[in-house]
Enzyme design. Structure first.
Site, short mmCIF file in Angstrom:
data_model
loop_
_atom_site.label_atom_id
_atom_site.label_comp_id
_atom_site.label_asym_id
_atom_site.label_seq_id
_atom_site.Cartn_x
_atom_site.Cartn_y
_atom_site.Cartn_z
N ILE A 183 37.64 41.44 -49.85
CA ILE A 183 38.46 40.47 -50.60
C ILE A 183 38.48 39.13 -49.88
CG2 ILE A 183 40.72 40.02 -51.62
CD1 ILE A 183 41.21 43.07 -51.55
N LEU B 169 35.14 41.33 -37.19
CA LEU B 169 33.85 41.96 -37.55
C LEU B 169 33.84 43.43 -37.13
CD1 LEU B 169 31.21 39.13 -36.85
CD2 LEU B 169 32.33 39.75 -39.01
N ALA C 79 43.35 40.35 -42.86
CA ALA C 79 42.80 41.26 -41.85
C ALA C 79 43.57 42.57 -41.82
CB ALA C 79 42.87 40.61 -40.46
N THR D 177 49.52 45.63 -50.47
CA THR D 177 49.00 46.59 -51.43
C THR D 177 50.11 47.25 -52.24
OG1 THR D 177 47.89 48.75 -51.53
CG2 THR D 177 49.05 48.26 -49.51
N ASP D 178 49.74 47.76 -53.42
CA ASP D 178 50.72 48.51 -54.23
C ASP D 178 50.98 49.90 -53.63
OD1 ASP D 178 48.29 49.74 -54.84
OD2 ASP D 178 48.51 49.59 -57.01
N GLU D 179 50.13 50.33 -52.67
CA GLU D 179 50.29 51.68 -52.12
C GLU D 179 51.59 51.84 -51.34
OE1 GLU D 179 46.99 53.68 -50.41
OE2 GLU D 179 45.58 52.79 -51.81
N TYR E 130 47.65 54.67 -43.77
CA TYR E 130 47.29 53.30 -44.19
C TYR E 130 48.49 52.62 -44.86
CZ TYR E 130 45.70 49.65 -47.39
OH TYR E 130 45.59 48.48 -48.09
N SER F 152 51.32 51.82 -42.60
CA SER F 152 51.08 50.67 -41.70
C SER F 152 51.21 49.35 -42.47
CB SER F 152 49.71 50.79 -41.02
OG SER F 152 48.66 50.65 -41.96
N LYS F 153 50.77 49.35 -43.73
CA LYS F 153 50.92 48.12 -44.53
C LYS F 153 52.41 47.89 -44.84
CE LYS F 153 48.18 45.72 -46.04
NZ LYS F 153 47.46 44.52 -45.52
N PRO G 236 31.11 62.29 -55.53
CA PRO G 236 32.24 63.15 -55.15
C PRO G 236 33.55 62.70 -55.78
CG PRO G 236 31.66 61.67 -53.35
CD PRO G 236 30.72 61.37 -54.46
N ASN H 261 40.37 58.56 -62.27
CA ASN H 261 39.14 58.43 -61.49
C ASN H 261 37.94 58.97 -62.29
OD1 ASN H 261 40.61 57.36 -59.41
ND2 ASN H 261 40.82 59.30 -58.31
N GLY I 73 47.48 64.59 -49.25
CA GLY I 73 48.57 63.68 -49.64
C GLY I 73 48.16 62.68 -50.71
N HIS I 74 47.16 63.00 -51.49
CA HIS I 74 46.58 62.09 -52.49
C HIS I 74 47.62 61.59 -53.49
CE1 HIS I 74 42.73 61.53 -55.17
NE2 HIS I 74 43.42 60.41 -54.98
#
Ligand code: NAD
Ligand code: DAU
Length: 355
Positions: free
Chosen positions: A11, A33, A80, A132-134, A158, A161-162, A213, A257, A292-293
């Site tokens: 992004i 990087l 970042a 993020t929306d997560e 993830y 942490s966000k 997958p 998905n 945990g999906h």
């Protein structure tokens, strides 16, 4: 001059390219990087004096202090991050290091810089945090979409942490008055996305005749937004967003998905009709679910539309077609980014994923 962090990633690089094409302000681009950052994304800027690239870590306080003092940016936009949920499940430590500690370090450096600015520059300075929306967790099939007042309930290392970084950003506004803005966006897709994420992974595997997958039964729902629309939303929030506010950004494109993968297969059947693996849908393979999906994400983007007049330009149908065409035309890029570290990641993540 603005300072962008993470501008060699998916992004961030799209944002840098769009920004330099759309306006006159220059960019200092600070990126560590990591495996996800790729200078090849920015090759077209090699001779562009308005783009200054600096390889470095947002957690390096001396470096960030120096960049702020030397370039005196009028805004900092923080892209970042470690961004891949599956990697956060395999190894959360780097997510805490960059997304939490790194953002904290950046905020501290920006706070010191901003506090010393003359009043008129303090007034116009902005710190925009890309999130993020997560952070809102998972929705049931009939739950209302996430709004800016939905309670945080992150479920993966993830998203946790966000969420932590979002809270720090909020606190720096309430405690120190730092002029912050936060955006919480849904799933992006488009050119330059690293092929660890669903859409580019499926295109890459399908072109190689490898299995596609799908975690669990493929019924998980995501809201998809074309990356160029995310970039235009961030520009708009930076320009006119109310200080201290958060803005949800989404595409109003909820898809399972399985629907996404079937759509990709149908477009590939059409645009890559000579392939020996047509119809590509026969490569679909259901594999063990992500732990945990989250079942469903949906974004209520009415605040950004109402307050700032932003709406997306692409529909899912136009954006996904552009995206497949881009990957077909940029196989060199894909070959470069999928050599080396990518292969060991794929064998780690998909080693034991049979349903
Ligand atoms: P990405 O993984 O493609 O890119 C991340 C970039 O950050 C890379 O260039 C990497 O080198 C750089 N980076 C990582 N750690 C760093 C550090 N310590 N210091 C400096 N640079 C560092 O990620 P992306 O998909 O482009 O996401 C960018 C941002 O947008 C992230 O903050 C992510 O949480 C957020 N976001 C992503 C999506 C999505 O669908 N991809 C949706 C909403 C929000
Ligand atoms: O919602 C915004 C988030 O979207 C961003 O904050 C993240 O940085 C970004 O990675 C993305 O997270 P997701 O986990 O939703 O994206 P991903 O592409 O990894 O997965 C999308 C869906 O597809 C998810 O339900 C898991 C599923 N999936 C993914 C992969 C990689 C599969 O079924 N198979 C796969 O191989």
């Amino acid at each position: 001059m603005i300072l962008v962090t993470g501008g060699a990633g998916f992004i961030g690089a799209n944002f840098v390219l769009d920004w330099l094409a759309a306006c006159n302000e220059s960019i200092v681009n600070l990126d560590k990087l990591t495996y996800a950052g790729n200078l090849e994304n920015l090759t077209s800027l090699r001779d562009n004096a308005r783009h200054v690239f600096v390889q470095g870590d947002i957690g390096d306080r001396a470096l960030v202090d120096d960049l702020l003092a030397r370039h005196r940016p009028c805004a900092v936009i923080n892209f970042a991050a470690e961004s891949h949920v599956d990697r956060s499940i395999h190894g959360p430590a780097e997510f805490i290091e960059t997304n939490v500690v790194g953002t904290f370090n950046l905020l501290e450096a920006v706070r010191a810089h901003w506090s010393a600015l003359p009043a008129d520059e303090q007034e116009t300075f902005r710190f925009l945090h890309v999130s993020t929306d997560e952070v809102y967790g998972s929705l049931g099939p009939t739950d209302p979409a996430f709004s800016e007042t939905t309670a945080y309930a992150p479920n993966s290392p993830y998203s946790a942490s966000k969420a932590a970084s979002d809270h720090l950003v909020r606190a720096y506004h309430h405690t120190y008055g730092l002029p912050v803005l936060t955006t919480n966006c849904s799933n992006n897709y488009g050119p330059l996305q690293f092929p660890e994420k669903l859409i580019p992974l499926v295109i890459h595997n399908a072109l190689a005749g490898k299995s596609l997958p799908i975690y669990g039964d493929g019924s998980n729902v995501r809201d998809w937004l074309y990356v160029g629309d995310h970039c235009s939303a961030i520009r708009r929030v930076l320009e006119a967003g109310r200080v201290g506010e958060t803005y949800n950004i989404g595409g109003c494109n909820e898809k399972t998905n399985l629907d996404v993968v079937n759509t990709l297969c149908a477009i590939l059947d059409e645009l890559h009709s000579g392939s020996p693996v047509t119809p590509h849908a026969r490569l679909i393979t259901f594999v063990k679910d992500r732990p945990g999906h989250d079942q469903r994400y949906a974004i209520d983007a009415s605040k950004i539309e109402r307050e700032l007049g932003w709406t997306p330009s692409e529909t899912f149908e136009t954006g996904i077609r552009k995206t497949v065409a881009w990957y077909l035309a940029h196989q060199d890029w894909v070959n470069h980014v999928t050599s080396g570290e990518y292969r060991s990641w794929v064998s780690r993540n998909y080693a034991d994923t049979h349903a």
